[in-house]
Design a protein around this motif. Structure first.
Motif, PDB file in Angstrom:
ATOM      1  N   VAL A 180     -21.421 -35.092 -24.743  1.00 47.95           N
ATOM      2  CA  VAL A 180     -22.448 -34.076 -24.971  1.00 47.95           C
ATOM      3  C   VAL A 180     -22.053 -33.202 -26.155  1.00 47.95           C
ATOM      4  O   VAL A 180     -22.887 -32.820 -26.977  1.00 47.95           O
ATOM      5  N   ILE A 181     -20.756 -32.894 -26.244  1.00 50.29           N
ATOM      6  CA  ILE A 181     -20.256 -32.098 -27.381  1.00 50.29           C
ATOM      7  C   ILE A 181     -20.524 -32.821 -28.694  1.00 50.29           C
ATOM      8  O   ILE A 181     -20.981 -32.222 -29.677  1.00 50.29           O
ATOM      9  N   GLN A 182     -20.262 -34.140 -28.706  1.00 53.62           N
ATOM     10  CA  GLN A 182     -20.481 -34.907 -29.929  1.00 53.62           C
ATOM     11  C   GLN A 182     -21.968 -34.961 -30.274  1.00 53.62           C
ATOM     12  O   GLN A 182     -22.345 -34.895 -31.451  1.00 53.62           O
ATOM     13  N   LEU A 183     -22.807 -35.062 -29.244  1.00 52.54           N
ATOM     14  CA  LEU A 183     -24.246 -35.067 -29.474  1.00 52.54           C
ATOM     15  C   LEU A 183     -24.680 -33.778 -30.157  1.00 52.54           C
ATOM     16  O   LEU A 183     -25.454 -33.791 -31.120  1.00 52.54           O
ATOM     17  N   MET A 184     -24.176 -32.647 -29.683  1.00 60.79           N
ATOM     18  CA  MET A 184     -24.556 -31.358 -30.259  1.00 60.79           C
ATOM     19  C   MET A 184     -23.930 -31.169 -31.639  1.00 60.79           C
ATOM     20  O   MET A 184     -24.506 -30.525 -32.508  1.00 60.79           O
ATOM     21  N   THR A 185     -22.733 -31.737 -31.833  1.00 60.03           N
ATOM     22  CA  THR A 185     -22.096 -31.679 -33.155  1.00 60.03           C
ATOM     23  C   THR A 185     -22.945 -32.414 -34.193  1.00 60.03           C
ATOM     24  O   THR A 185     -23.121 -31.952 -35.325  1.00 60.03           O
ATOM     25  N   THR A 186     -23.493 -33.548 -33.785  1.00 63.73           N
ATOM     26  CA  THR A 186     -24.331 -34.333 -34.681  1.00 63.73           C
ATOM     27  C   THR A 186     -25.554 -33.547 -35.131  1.00 63.73           C
ATOM     28  O   THR A 186     -26.129 -33.814 -36.191  1.00 63.73           O
ATOM     29  N   GLY A 187     -25.938 -32.547 -34.353  1.00 60.40           N
ATOM     30  CA  GLY A 187     -27.087 -31.728 -34.699  1.00 60.40           C
ATOM     31  C   GLY A 187     -26.932 -30.964 -36.002  1.00 60.40           C
ATOM     32  O   GLY A 187     -27.928 -30.528 -36.591  1.00 60.40           O
ATOM     33  N   ALA A 188     -25.693 -30.794 -36.458  1.00 58.43           N
ATOM     34  CA  ALA A 188     -25.468 -30.095 -37.726  1.00 58.43           C
ATOM     35  C   ALA A 188     -25.343 -31.057 -38.899  1.00 58.43           C
ATOM     36  O   ALA A 188     -25.324 -30.632 -40.050  1.00 58.43           O
ATOM     37  N   ALA A 189     -25.264 -32.352 -38.621  1.00 56.37           N
ATOM     38  CA  ALA A 189     -25.006 -33.319 -39.689  1.00 56.37           C
ATOM     39  C   ALA A 189     -26.176 -33.419 -40.660  1.00 56.37           C
ATOM     40  O   ALA A 189     -25.996 -33.460 -41.870  1.00 56.37           O
ATOM     41  N   MET A 190     -27.400 -33.476 -40.135  1.00 54.57           N
ATOM     42  CA  MET A 190     -28.560 -33.639 -41.006  1.00 54.57           C
ATOM     43  C   MET A 190     -28.746 -32.457 -41.953  1.00 54.57           C
ATOM     44  O   MET A 190     -28.927 -32.658 -43.157  1.00 54.57           O
ATOM     45  N   PRO A 191     -28.689 -31.194 -41.457  1.00 54.04           N
ATOM     46  CA  PRO A 191     -28.782 -30.089 -42.410  1.00 54.04           C
ATOM     47  C   PRO A 191     -27.685 -30.126 -43.465  1.00 54.04           C
ATOM     48  O   PRO A 191     -27.903 -29.736 -44.612  1.00 54.04           O
ATOM     49  N   LEU A 192     -26.497 -30.614 -43.095  1.00 53.40           N
ATOM     50  CA  LEU A 192     -25.385 -30.642 -44.052  1.00 53.40           C
ATOM     51  C   LEU A 192     -25.624 -31.628 -45.180  1.00 53.40           C
ATOM     52  O   LEU A 192     -25.332 -31.333 -46.337  1.00 53.40           O
ATOM     53  N   TRP A 193     -26.120 -32.828 -44.846  1.00 55.23           N
ATOM     54  CA  TRP A 193     -26.325 -33.795 -45.931  1.00 55.23           C
ATOM     55  C   TRP A 193     -27.405 -33.294 -46.875  1.00 55.23           C
ATOM     56  O   TRP A 193     -27.299 -33.485 -48.092  1.00 55.23           O
ATOM     57  N   PHE A 194     -28.443 -32.656 -46.323  1.00 54.30           N
ATOM     58  CA  PHE A 194     -29.484 -32.124 -47.196  1.00 54.30           C
ATOM     59  C   PHE A 194     -28.928 -31.003 -48.069  1.00 54.30           C
ATOM     60  O   PHE A 194     -29.240 -30.920 -49.263  1.00 54.30           O
ATOM     61  N   LEU A 195     -28.098 -30.143 -47.475  1.00 58.97           N
ATOM     62  CA  LEU A 195     -27.493 -29.059 -48.237  1.00 58.97           C
ATOM     63  C   LEU A 195     -26.669 -29.623 -49.394  1.00 58.97           C
ATOM     64  O   LEU A 195     -26.733 -29.110 -50.523  1.00 58.97           O
ATOM     65  N   ALA A 196     -25.892 -30.686 -49.120  1.00 60.80           N
ATOM     66  CA  ALA A 196     -25.070 -31.290 -50.174  1.00 60.80           C
ATOM     67  C   ALA A 196     -25.938 -31.847 -51.294  1.00 60.80           C
ATOM     68  O   ALA A 196     -25.656 -31.631 -52.484  1.00 60.80           O
ATOM     69  N   ALA A 197     -27.014 -32.566 -50.922  1.00 66.50           N
ATOM     70  CA  ALA A 197     -27.889 -33.150 -51.936  1.00 66.50           C
ATOM     71  C   ALA A 197     -28.612 -32.071 -52.734  1.00 66.50           C
ATOM     72  O   ALA A 197     -28.685 -32.137 -53.968  1.00 66.50           O
ATOM     73  N   TYR A 198     -29.132 -31.067 -52.045  1.00 65.68           N
ATOM     74  CA  TYR A 198     -29.889 -30.014 -52.716  1.00 65.68           C
ATOM     75  C   TYR A 198     -28.975 -29.179 -53.618  1.00 65.68           C
ATOM     76  O   TYR A 198     -29.341 -28.826 -54.743  1.00 65.68           O
ATOM     77  N   LEU A 199     -27.783 -28.889 -53.124  1.00 60.46           N
ATOM     78  CA  LEU A 199     -26.842 -28.101 -53.914  1.00 60.46           C
ATOM     79  C   LEU A 199     -26.404 -28.857 -55.159  1.00 60.46           C
ATOM     80  O   LEU A 199     -26.272 -28.278 -56.248  1.00 60.46           O
ATOM     81  N   THR A 200     -26.195 -30.168 -55.020  1.00 65.34           N
ATOM     82  CA  THR A 200     -25.832 -30.992 -56.183  1.00 65.34           C
ATOM     83  C   THR A 200     -26.913 -30.913 -57.260  1.00 65.34           C
ATOM     84  O   THR A 200     -26.620 -30.712 -58.447  1.00 65.34           O
ATOM     85  N   ALA A 201     -28.163 -31.067 -56.839  1.00 68.90           N
ATOM     86  CA  ALA A 201     -29.269 -31.006 -57.801  1.00 68.90           C
ATOM     87  C   ALA A 201     -29.371 -29.622 -58.431  1.00 68.90           C
ATOM     88  O   ALA A 201     -29.573 -29.493 -59.645  1.00 68.90           O
ATOM     89  N   GLN A 202     -29.228 -28.575 -57.620  1.00 66.07           N
ATOM     90  CA  GLN A 202     -29.356 -27.220 -58.143  1.00 66.07           C
ATOM     91  C   GLN A 202     -28.234 -26.875 -59.120  1.00 66.07           C
ATOM     92  O   GLN A 202     -28.468 -26.239 -60.151  1.00 66.07           O
ATOM     93  N   LEU A 203     -27.021 -27.301 -58.825  1.00 64.21           N
ATOM     94  CA  LEU A 203     -25.902 -27.008 -59.725  1.00 64.21           C
ATOM     95  C   LEU A 203     -26.037 -27.746 -61.058  1.00 64.21           C
ATOM     96  O   LEU A 203     -25.446 -27.335 -62.057  1.00 64.21           O
ATOM     97  N   SER A 204     -26.813 -28.822 -61.052  1.00 66.15           N
ATOM     98  CA  SER A 204     -26.991 -29.589 -62.293  1.00 66.15           C
ATOM     99  C   SER A 204     -28.060 -28.979 -63.198  1.00 66.15           C
ATOM    100  O   SER A 204     -28.239 -29.448 -64.329  1.00 66.15           O
TER     101      SER A 204
END
Length: 447
Positions: A134-158
């Motif tokens: 259950v802990i891992q399930l809830m941990t996975t809940g933060a994964a999607m926002p993180l990948w988007f943050l990484a992609a969006y931040l990469t584009a913005q910094l460029s």
């Protein structure tokens, strides 16, 4: 040697397009609604948990995704506002490092709070005896926002670099990025890890569409041309997915991203221009402006927190006797309405507690140099955990490590003088205030 913060003066704020604000808000709303229709954890008698993505299991949803996959549109809108922000900062004497510092702080600070709270809360739950699955399930809940943050931040910094190419040859810049995307896609079968470099090229290409929109390229096209762009991009998309070169499911195509997302970006940008007059009229309606001014000004907090809140709420419900309809049943679909309302209600205190982290950073009077080293180091520190999470998945340990890295990044950037806007340029009560912004509607304006 102390580096003085410079004021942004003598620049003219770009008139805010209410259509942009309305579309950004609508996209965010669609994301929250879609996730409420996806998450369906099931607790079995042996204590194990199975997570079902009900929406993705529906055959009718694949073609619908061609319309509802609005991630490219986020990057188009980010290109519009980002280019305007960079030009204002540059006109005032700002540098690319100043721009990067502002972008890092405004995106990393909200994410830092999310990771820290999740890590602490999940460790407490683990110590209290909650099943690790259950802990891992809830941990996975933060994964999607993180990948988007990484992609969006990469584009913005460029943006400072890409804006230079754009100003010299916008069409050549876009075509070059398109060639880079296609080349990497053609090699993804031979060197699979190479596909992840399209996290840069795909989103920069889509962001370039935003640059072109900001400079009036799409506005200058005829309605026939715009309709042709929508039709032709979707025909090409249908062709390359129909022959099996790419998957027809756009969620499959998003991580790592590929040419399909660029084609969607072209279609969505042209559609946005076609609908602009009507959207602008809607965006000027008083009550709609009021909603956007409040909700849109804390959009990053809502985006980062809504999925962890949804997953956490779903996980807690598994431990209660609340009736749980079977996934895909009529009762389950009707239950999505109260689930959505519950997520919105839970987001209210979250926004009140953490929303101010989206406020525009103030100048640090204690700041010392060297600024460039601090900004570069902070960027590296941020991208280490998010890259690890994207490639290997998010774990509880990585959640804590990410929170520490993000906190270190904020501390590093806090030692650098932050550019200050003059009162005329300042974003009022940046992001959700009780008061409405001025008439040009700068809700969530990335200044």
């Amino acid at each position: 040697m102390k580096r003085e913060a410079f004021p942004v003066v003598g620049t003219t704020a770009a008139q805010r397009d209410p259509a942009i604000d309305l579309v950004r808000f609508t996209c965010l709303l669609l994301v929250v609604v879609a996730h409420c229709m996806m998450v369906s954890p099931v607790l079995h008698k042996d204590g194990t948990v199975e997570t079902r993505n009900v929406l993705m299991e529906q055959t009718w949803f694949t073609p619908v995704l061609w319309v509802l996959m609005i991630v490219p549109l986020f990057f188009v809108l980010g290109g519009v506002t980002g280019l305007q922000s960079w030009r204002r900062l540059k006109a005032a004497g700002g540098t690319g490092f100043d721009f990067a510092q502002l972008r890092l702080l405004r995106l990393v600070r909200p994410a830092m709070a999310l990771l820290a709270v999740m890590w602490g809360g999940l460790w407490i739950a683990l110590l209290l005896g909650v099943h690790p699955q259950v802990i891992q399930l809830m941990t996975t809940g933060a994964a999607m926002p993180l990948w988007f943050l990484a992609a969006y931040l990469t584009a913005q910094l460029s943006i400072p670099l890409m804006a230079r190419f754009h100003e010299r040859a916008p069409l050549l810049t876009f075509v070059s990025l398109l060639i880079a995307v296609s080349t990497i896609d053609s090699l993804r079968g031979t060197i699979p890890v190479l596909a992840y470099t399209n996290m840069i090229f795909v989103w920069c290409a889509v962001q370039e569409l935003g640059f072109m929109k900001a400079d009036g390229f799409f506005e200058d096209r005829s309605r026939t041309w715009l309709v042709g762009a929508v039709v032709s991009s979707n025909l090409v998309l249908g062709l390359i997915t129909g022959v099996g070169v790419y998957a027809g499911n756009m969620v499959v195509n998003i991580n790592p991203p590929n040419l399909c997302l660029v084609l969607l970006g072209i279609s969505q940008t042209a559609t946005l221009q076609l609908l602009a007059p009507g959207l602008r009229w809607l965006g000027e309606v008083r009550w709609i402006r009021a909603v956007i001014a409040v909700a849109g000004r804390r959009s990053m907090t809502v985006y980062l927190w809504h999925l962890p809140v949804l997953v956490g709420m779903s996980g807690m419900l598994l431990l209660t006797d609340v009736p749980k309809p079977l996934p895909e049943s009529a009762e389950w679909w009707w239950a999505r309405i109260p689930v959505f309302l519950a997520v919105v209600a839970l987001l209210v205190p979250v926004v009140l507690l953490f929303g101010r982290l989206e406020d525009r950073p103030m100048a640090a009077s204690h700041a010392r140099g060297p600024a460039r080293t601090a900004v570069v180091t902070a960027a590296v520190v941020v991208f280490v955990p998010v890259t690890d999470a994207a490639l290997n998945g998010l774990t509880l340990a990585l959640l804590g490590g990410g929170a520490a890295c993000f906190a270190l990044s904020v501390l590093l950037l806090g030692r650098v003088p932050t550019p200050v806007l003059s009162p005329a340029e300042a974003v009022p009560a940046e992001v959700p205030g009780v008061t409405l912004p001025a008439h040009d509607l700068r809700a969530n304006l990335e200044s």
